[in-house]
Structures are given as C-alpha cells and as structure tokens.
Scaffold this active site. Sequence first.
Site, PDB file in Angstrom:
ATOM      1  N   ASP A 177       0.902  -1.143   0.000  1.00  0.00           N
ATOM      2  CA  ASP A 177       0.000   0.000   0.000  1.00  0.00           C
ATOM      3  C   ASP A 177       0.945   1.197   0.000  1.00  0.00           C
ATOM      4  OD1 ASP A 177      -1.514   2.248   0.672  1.00  0.00           O
ATOM      5  OD2 ASP A 177      -3.009   1.019   1.669  1.00  0.00           O
ATOM      6  N   HIS A 178       1.063   1.866  -1.168  1.00  0.00           N
ATOM      7  CA  HIS A 178       2.148   2.843  -1.276  1.00  0.00           C
ATOM      8  C   HIS A 178       1.951   4.029  -0.330  1.00  0.00           C
ATOM      9  CE1 HIS A 178      -0.617   4.580  -4.242  1.00  0.00           C
ATOM     10  NE2 HIS A 178      -0.061   5.725  -3.943  1.00  0.00           N
ATOM     11  N   HIS A 240      -6.083   2.556   1.483  1.00  0.00           N
ATOM     12  CA  HIS A 240      -5.280   3.723   1.867  1.00  0.00           C
ATOM     13  C   HIS A 240      -5.840   4.456   3.100  1.00  0.00           C
ATOM     14  CE1 HIS A 240      -3.389   2.875  -1.841  1.00  0.00           C
ATOM     15  NE2 HIS A 240      -4.271   3.461  -2.616  1.00  0.00           N
TER      16      HIS A 240
END
Length: 485
Positions: A177-178, A240
């Site tokens: 999950d950047h 996110h």
Amino acid sequence: MVSRVIPVENFDLVIFGGTGDLARRKILPGLYRRFCAGQMPEDSRIIGAARGDLDDAGFRKLIGEAIEEFVPKNRRDTQTIKDFTARLHYVAVDARGEKGWPELAKIVRQDVVTAFYLSVGPGLFGDIASRLHDYEIANPSSRIVVEKPFGRDLESAKALNAELASAFEESQIYRIDHYLGKETVQNLMAVRFANVLFEPLWNAQYIDHVQITVAETVSVDGRGAYYDKSGAMRDMVQNHLMQLLCLTAMEPPSKFDPDAVRDEKLKVIRALDDIAPENIVRGQYSAGDDGVASYVEHSEKPDTRTESFIAMKVDISNWRWKGTPFYLRTGKRLKARMSEIVIHFKETPHSIFDEDAGSHANILTIRLQPDEGMDMRVTIKEPGPGGMRLVDVPLDMTFAEALGPQTEDVPDAYERLIMDVIRGNQTLFMRGDEVEAAWKWTDPIIEGWTTRGDRPMPYEPGSSGPEDALMLLHRDGRRWREIRK
Ligand code: NAD
C-alpha cells in the site's frame, strides 16, 4: 547533514509485468533513483518478465525511455541511465502457460536475495506464485510483492491469500500500500511515539474528532471500466484511508517491528463499528464546464451507481476512542489534490479569558501531499495593546523548510518500499489478516447500499464533493477543513 544510505545485499529482482504502466512509471524509475543513490550493489540485477517478445536490449531501451519520461531532468543523466539499464534483463513469460519459465529458472540465482514483484492483475497471482514454486525459482527466503487491488471483497481476498499461501509463507509476502511508504506517514509514528508531548493527549478525552481526506483532481478517464467495478470505497477507503486511520488510532506497539505494528493496526480495524446509512455520503461527479465528461460518460454504463466520492463518519469502539469520530472522505475531480490527517483537539475545559477572546482549539495537521509536513495550530495572545485578544498561529513543520537539502533526495514511496522488500522488512506492508479484516468491515457497508439501491449524489467537478458531505459534519457542529491547493 548527510543522509545515510543503508546498504542492501546483492539481489535478483524479477518484475512480472515489467513492461506495464506501473513498472514504467513508478517501479523502474524508483529503482533507477536508488541505483543513483548507490543502493544497488554491483552484482544485483532486475529481470523484467512479461508477455511481450522483447530481448534484453529491447527491455533496456523501453526502460531507458521510461526513465527519461518519468524521472525529472535534474535527477538523471545519460551515463547513469546506461549503467542502470545494463543491469536489466528480460524474459518473455506467459503467467498462465509454461512459456519462459525454464529460462527464468536458469537466469534467477539462488545465492542472492530474490524478490518477485507481481505488477500484474490479481487474476495472475496464483498462477505466478505456483509456477515460481514448481519451477523451483523461489526459495524459502525469497520475497513476493503484490500490488493492489488485493481482492474486491472478503471472499476474493481470502482466495488470493490462499493462492499465495500455497507457495509462500506469510513472512515472505509483501502486500504493497504505497501510502505506507510516504515519509509523512512514517513521521506520524515518529511524532506519536518519539515525543512525550502528544501521546498523553491522543485519546477521546482530549481529541474532539479526526478528519482524513484524500482528494484528487483527476477523473477516471481511461480507467472507467476498471473503476466501475471498484468505486471509491474499494479503491481508496478499504486500503489507503484505512491504513491512515489505523496508524492514527493504534496503540503504541511494544517495538517498531513488523508484527508488533501490524498487530496494533489489526486491533483498530476489529474495533471499527458498523456504519449506519446516514453516516455515509456517496457522490458521482457531473460534467464540467471545462468540457470534461461526467463519471457516467467515463464509465460507459448509463445507469452506473458506482461512487467517485465517499465521505463517512467512523466510530471506534475501544477505550481510547469511544466518542471521538473519525471522518473520512476521498474523491476524484475535486477542487485540489490534497491528502491530510487533521487532529482536532478539544477546547480548554474552561476559559479564563473574556468572551471576546473567542473559543480556540489546537489542531495538528499531518500533510501527505502537497508539501509533506505537519503543522500545529496553537493559541497565543495577539501582539500589541488592546487587552487579551487570542489568535491561532501555526507552528509549521514543513519538512523541506525544517530539514533543507536533506529532504530533496528523499526516496518516494515506491523506492522506499522496494528497498524494504530487499532488506526483508515487512513493517510498511499489509499482513493477510489485516487485509481480510478490512474487507470484513467494508463488505456489509457496500452490501447495504447495493441492496437498498442507493444512488450516489451528483457533485460539481472542482468542488468539495456533494453538499451532504458537508452536512455530515455540520450536523455534529463541526466543519471539514477546506480542500485547497
Ligand atoms: P498494464 O496493463 O499496463 O501492464 C500489465 C503487465 O502485465 C504487462 O507487462 C503485461 O505484459 C503483463 N502481463 C499481462 N498478462 C500477462 C501474462 N499472462 N503473462 C505474463 N505477463 C502478463 O498494468 P499496470 O497498470 O502496470 O498494472 C499492473 C498491476 O498493478 C495491476 O494489478 C494494477 O491494478 C496494479 N496497479 C497499477 C497502478 C498504476 O498506476 N498503473 C497503481 C496501483 C496498482
């Protein structure tokens, strides 16, 4: 100050989908930047594996061009691009068939760190994982990295976890999950757990509410077909925004180690209350004056009910947070591109000043973009004569200003996360049970509006979303922070 670059061991990194959009835009430019920072040991290689019939030279050319397109001019030069691309190799592989696998088995070494980045659709995770195992390309210390979306509901996420688990241990699996790779997100943990100032106040007794906003200006143009199966809830909230909520709300882990951190995040997800329909506002952007099409036109489904915007009030049922709502919102085609977490502290229990002094509360803002940084609003006396007039001023901690040149070469989220994979550090990656718990909470919410047949509300492009999203806070006597550039 000189930034410290932590060396990594020699590695072979195989990128499945190495010719795709994500690989060209993020992964390989990110690796190039780490190469320039001296973080790619002499004998390390990157192997592209995808469907196209390229050879090493063709792949090197493709990636050289991608670097020129996606790395800013002042951060690249012809010689380092040449040196970097010399480390690239390519094997044409069919994830669903046997083509290319024996060649891959020959090329991937077993005496260095091996990592397999699956930059392909989730429908291929199982095929690739099992072949990596069957062809003995992966070994018990290999790492496998998977991209979002990790499923579209609990059932599909469980199926993906099971497919990966058939060939890899959980300790080998890196679900990206950047958002977790962003500098400020990690700073949230530093601020909370490396300062004595905040943690005693970090609870329902002192915090009135929390706002988490991820606003985008882009539309879903070109991705309509994909997005229509997902929507803002699946595409943004389940992963996110949920991760940002967890890091804000979690208890201090006993150590900054992968399982200690992830155990605490999991407890937060499990403590989330179900959400009543009146605490959710879904929206869909209309056509813009600038000629940009509406969501419906982008989706190509005239009666689509997919949301491009969602706002919700979330309650956490545990001792720390009972009574302090977390308001989340995210959407496309909004006024500005802005992501932030805002902690609204309560007002003082009693004001010793005149009524004229007004009411004041401290606000801590953690900005993810733009201008990564934090600011804390504190109340002081307005200078000059005229009695005790109070004013709120920011204690600004914009990293670029506070830390100067040191922040110029901060790795972006992808760079950092890929290097964490090579180092074998899972702290900033989601664990399987965490992802499943997030879907378990999300599924009934989506099911609710699907069975009720709710339609998202239209909103003007360039706005802050539907009017009702503002009402979600107004009715509680609160206001959203303005979405601004
Ligand atoms: P893409 O369509 O641009 O690229 C897909 C890649 O997979 C290509 O290299 C293709 O050759 C390869 N591929 C497809 N089928 C194959 C097969 N049977 N065997 C071997 N290789 C095969 O896709 P993308 O945009 O790069 O996205 C890749 C993954 O990353 C997707 O799951 C996507 O949801 C996810 N993702 C993408 C982005 C983004 O910004 N592009 C962001 C987050 C997540």
